[in-house]
Design an enzyme around this catalytic site. Structure first.
Site: not given
Ligand SMILES: *[C@@H]1O[C@H](CO)[C@@H](O)[C@H](O)[C@H]1NC(C)=O
Ligand SMILES: *[C@@H]1O[C@H](CO)[C@@H](O)[C@H](O)[C@H]1NC(C)=O
Ligand SMILES: *[C@@H]1O[C@H](CO)[C@@H](O)[C@H](O)[C@H]1NC(C)=O
Ligand SMILES: *[C@@H]1O[C@H](CO)[C@@H](O)[C@H](O)[C@H]1NC(C)=O
Ligand SMILES: *[C@@H]1O[C@H](CO)[C@@H](O)[C@H](O)[C@H]1NC(C)=O
Length: 613
Positions: A151, A224, A396
């Site tokens: 995979d 911020h 997967s």
């Protein structure tokens, strides 16, 4: 004391020295069969061919010994011949014997066999597996079961794990050091070794935002950063942060709120970066609910679920000067699990509605997985990073968990067919979460049930002892294909061509001996009855008696005959029939229930799905 230490040291050195010359390692040898010398080649018998190769090496290594004045005491030893995926063999060889082998005609490569350590974090524990106990006890390990999965990510570097090139643990790292075979507490502060350490460092580096210079300078005194969204990021078209929709003048030095629908999630952060934004808040669209999959990004990015996202969007669109800070709060434990992922595929089965799909569910969200270093973590051409591990989500990731469990079951039950292993996984799967409530779906728009999780979540320690199994032979599967109207000549494309569909035998697809039931009523509600047959094999206790327990789906009645299955030996097969009779109209297209055979500790459960078309 000092003297004894030195003596011991010398003794060790001497032993190691002679040992190194003579010690044998196991190698996997890849050979080109067409180039092996005719005198060694045995047509149709690879074991004999490779034994002849080994014998010739042994002859030569003994001759060489005289010249080197060294005694080659043990001959090279052939262990196994490979015929399916590669041509070659495995053998125990000394370094000297390996050198001789490398000159033999047909030799391609020699790979030393290595004992590999588990490089996983928490999913093993989540599956209820514990080192040294149950399926992972010594008696079940080293069992000759090899899993082959091709995979996404395994790369040679993962196998021969090296710490070269890995950076030192950042001094700000506050993670806990765990002992590992190649990772001791003492070197914790020097190097990162192993996937667990990688994961800790991933949290340390990625969990904290990557404070780029642009990000730092965008902060106000409270830490911020200003926010841009929709018009404040460009126009109404900026919602999804697609390429070309963000206005650099407006976005520069800001964190951009992006809707996660439409387009590749990683590309959105790339687009924000190109427009000189410093970070991104990625908001889930409604159909993804509150599912938070960890994605690699090129900028500091926080992903928020649909519920939280509504508040973020409201604030970003209404506040006068919206600002935001991204703070890493660490790993949160104790959340509801398992939960069905939004991206997980759902039933009913479109190819054959008479068999429930999916079959089972297994861990597949945010799994730490091997990743090829030649592909960037985002797979985007603009991303130049190279990593050996990545966090991935999808089938997967579930598939290796289930394959690993199948291998563990096979190592305990050598005689079980693939169908038997699948049956054990399905009939012992659980349907309640860690809060003892029915397993739910991460999105409110989908409800979790057999069309979301099949029989339930896999439970390896129960699957090893399922009591009964629903076995299916290769011929059963071929007859099943006949029931789906595949012709004998179509089936011959992938069989040896000797099988023909039975003539005039009305085979029902729903009679495939599957550990679950899907009943489909065509054309109405009170529309007669459907009956399926099943056969169970006793793999539990020789003398045992199973009674049926029913959870009847809405809108039908269910009759099981017989209601008791009495076994008196292992391997014994008994059959039963399930009849479903349509009764009344339900508001949904599908309703669900179950048939469970109960005997002492065994509960052999099969879901029932009833669908009106
Ligand atoms: C942090 O950002 C810098 C500058 O963009 C980049 O070079 C570095 O690779 C980033 N680090 C991580 C861990 O992504
Ligand atoms: C955006 O589009 C431009 C022009 O088509 C292209 O050059 C650029 O590479 C794209 N950016 C990304 C992040 O795909
Ligand atoms: C970007 O925003 C600025 C400031 O509002 C504006 O003057 C400019 O026209 C915008 N550019 C585009 C391409 O819309
Ligand atoms: C197979 O063919 C038969 C006869 O034509 C038809 O009745 C049936 O519905 C077909 N089954 C499937 C699964 O297509
Ligand atoms: C239901 O009705 C349809 C047509 O009305 C019929 O073909 C079908 O065989 C009936 N029975 C079942 C069990 O679906």
């Amino acid at each position: 004391m000092m003297f004894r230490k030195i003596l011991l040291f010398l003794v060790l050195v001497t032993t190691t020295y002679t040992g190194a010359a003579m010690a044998k390692n196991t190698y996997i040898i890849h050979m080109d069969k067409t180039k092996i010398a005719a005198k060694l080649f045995h047509e149709g018998d690879s074991m004999q061919t490779y034994q002849a190769v080994i014998d010739s090496i042994n002859g030569m290594s003994l001759q060489k010994v005289d010249a080197d004045q060294q005694q080659e005491t043990m001959p090279a030893e052939l262990l196994y011949a490979y015929e399916t995926a590669i041509s070659g063999f495995s053998a125990k060889l000394s370094t000297k014997q390996l050198q001789i082998l490398k000159k033999v005609d047909g030799f391609l490569s020699a790979t030393p066999d290595q004992l590999l350590q588990l490089h996983t974090t928490d999913s093993q524990q989540f599956l209820g597996l514990q080192n040294g106990r149950g399926l992972l006890s010594a008696s079940n390990l080293a069992s000759n079961v090899i899993i082959g999965i091709l995979d996404t990510g395994i790369w040679p570097e993962h196998i021969s794990f090296q710490d070269t090139g890995m950076s030192a643990v950042p001094s700000r790292w506050k993670g806990v050091c765990e002992e590992g075979t190649r990772f001791s507490k003492s070197n914790c502060n020097k190097k990162l070794i192993g996937a667990r350490a990688f994961f800790k460092s991933y949290e340390a580096n990625h969990g904290r935002i990557n404070e780029t210079e642009e990000f730092k300078s965008a902060r106000d005194q409270n830490g911020h950063v200003p926010v841009a969204y929709l018009e404040s990021a460009g126009s109404a078209a900026s919602k999804f942060c697609l390429n070309g929709t963000l206005n650099e003048t407006l976005v520069k030095g800001k964190i951009v709120v992006c809707d996660g629908a439409s387009g590749n999630r990683y590309e959105k952060s790339e687009n924000v970066k190109q427009a000189k934004g410093v970070g991104m808040i990625l908001v889930n669209p409604e159909y993804k609910g509150d599912e938070l999959t960890a994605d690699p990004h090129i900028l500091p990015t926080a992903r928020v679920g649909y519920t939280t996202g509504k508040y973020v969007i409201q604030y970003a669109s209404t506040a006068k000067k919206p600002t935001v800070s991204i703070i890493f709060k660490g790993t949160v434990y104790g959340k509801t699990a398992p939960v069905i992922a939004a991206f997980s595929s759902r039933g009913p089965n479109l190819v054959d509605p008479d068999v429930i799909k999916p079959d089972v569910t297994a861990p597949g969200v945010n799994i730490l997985a091997a990743w090829p270093p030649i592909v960037s973590p985002t797979r985007h051409p603009a991303d130049t990073r190279s990593v050996l591990f990545n966090i991935l989500s999808g089938t997967s990731m579930s598939c290796p968990h289930v394959s690993g469990i199948a291998a563990l079951l096979k190592s305990v039950h050598r005689d079980w067919s693939p169908a038997a292993i699948k049956s054990a996984l399905m009939t012992t799967a659980y349907t309640l979460n860690n809060k003892k409530s029915p397993i739910s779906d991460v999105t409110s728009s989908n409800s979790a049930g057999p069309f979301a999780y099949g029989s339930g979540h896999v439970d390896p320690e129960r699957a090893v002892d399922p009591g009964l199994i629903y076995d299916i032979t290769e011929e059963d599967y071929l007859k099943y294909l006949c029931s789906l109207n595949y012709t004998s000549s179509e089936i011959a494309l992938f069989t040896d061509g000797t099988f023909t569909c039975p003539k005039n035998a009305a085979i029902q697809a729903g009679d495939l001996n599957y550990p679950s039931f899907a009943f489909n009523f065509k054309g109405g509600v009170q529309n007669g009855s459907l009956e399926y047959k099943r056969t169970v094999t006793n793999v539990g206790i020789p003398t045992s008696c199973y009674a049926v327990q029913l959870e009847v789906p809405k809108g039908v009645s269910v009759i099981v005959k017989p209601k008791i299955l009495s076994f008196n030996k292992l391997g014994q097969k008994l059959s039963y029939k399930v009849t479903v009779v349509g009764k009344s109209k339900t508001s949904s297209d599908s309703t669900f229930g179950s048939v469970t055979w109960v005997s002492g500790k065994f509960r052999v459960r099969s879901p029932i799905a009833v669908t009106w078309q």
